[in-house]
Design a protein around this motif. Structure first.
Motif: not given
Ligand code: 13P
Ligand code: SF4
Length: 305
Positions: A94-99, A109-119, A144-147
């Motif tokens: 979450x820190x890196x994502x916040x940065x 911010x687009x999150x691939x489903x392969x991420x934690x619920x927290x992210x 788009x920021x894709x993670x």
């Protein structure tokens, strides 16, 4: 107990206990046989939202069970094999994502489903490999920021050149093992075969493919295609499943290294054990649930547009 007897006992107990069993397509065939629904991440997330059972079991990895819980907060959701995680889902904290969000404040911010619920709770839109291109195309913002998967992100970006993309260097360590040389060698060994690959593979491998898609996309393409031979560029279980589904066609794994150890953790005795009180019930913080649900709902809504 024989394998068949164990499957019969599982079918009896799941009916008695009102349990719906979801299995990702990478699971072993003896598990796919006793599941109520099998499929890719997108199909399973959609199914999770519609089933009427009080309890849902996930035979897959942790982020998939979390996704089911986000879509069905009132249900008891059990991850059959609690040690089954996806290394990609843990890559970004979450820190890196916040940065990153601070560095690119005007990006969606687009999150691939392969991420934690927290992210997911910190992202705008969730996507799976089968929904990504359509969902990203429909986003109003052209930044788009894709993670976290840069390989999937690269494949999406090439199909939507009108948008600007930023990536992080994450991805699936299993699919990333396949090299361009592996793909060239497989094509040389099977010159008449079509190469079907998952977009988690490297761009240099994807560039050589005849078809790129999710696990279900690959299975459907192979079933419908008039071709007789296929090189399968995703987890090795898909080539095995296809050998049964299309016994008149030939399937070759792109690499024998395409084995996801986490997907292999769930066994039939684990499923029986979960029906007798084992497995891990997924519990998520209320605030995370609410925020992450918004991210997933946007993916499901974009399908209707
Ligand atoms: P799918 O979205 O194709 O199910 O893929 C999930 C996954 O983990 C692939 O490695
Ligand atoms: Fe995660 Fe890769 Fe395994 Fe899929 S194959 S669950 S992305 S580690």
């Amino acid at each position: 107990m024989t394998l068949f007897e164990m499957q019969q006992e599982i079918l009896r107990l799941k009916k008695e206990k009102d349990v719906c069993i979801l299995a990702h397509s990478y699971q072993a065939s003896e598990i796919l046989e006793i599941a109520d629904f099998c499929g890719d991440s997108f199909a399973l997330s959609k199914k999770a939202a519609t089933v009427g059972n009080k309890t849902v079991f996930m035979c897959g990895v942790r982020f998939m069970a979390e996704t089911v819980k986000l879509l069905s907060p009132e249900k008891r959701v059990v991850l059959v094999s609690p040690d089954a995680g996806c290394p990609m889902a843990e890559q970004l904290d979450t820190e890196l994502l916040a940065a990153l969000k601070n560095a690119y404040p005007d990006y969606t911010v687009v999150a691939y489903v392969n991420t934690t619920a927290e992210l997911k709770a910190l992202c705008d839109v969730c996507v799976t490999s089968s929904s990504a291109v359509d969902a990203v195309r429909k986003i109003k913002n052209d930044k788009i920021l894709f993670v976290p998967d840069c390989n999937l992100g690269d494949w999406v970006s090439k199909q939507i050149p009108e948008k600007t993309f930023k990536f992080v260097s994450g991805g699936c360590p299993i699919h990333a093992r396949v090299s361009e040389n592996d793909a060239k060698a497989a094509k040389a060994a099977h010159p008449g075969a079509l190469l079907l690959v998952h977009p988690e593979c490297k761009p240099s491998v994807v560039a050589l493919a005849d078809y790129v898609g999710s696990t279900s996309g690959i299975v459907d393409f192979a079933k419908k295609s008039g071709a007789r031979e296929f090189i399968i560029g995703t987890e090795i279980s898909i080539s095995e499943t296809l050998k049964y589904a299309c016994s008149d066609k030939r399937f070759y794994p792109l690499s024998k290294n395409l084995i996801c150890p986490n997907m292999k953790l769930t066994t039939l005795p684990d499923v029986l054990g979960a029906l007798n009180g084992g497995g891990e019930e997924i519990m998520l913080d209320d605030v995370i649930m609410r925020k992450a649900r918004v991210c997933i709902d946007r993916m499901l809504e974009s399908e209707k547009k």
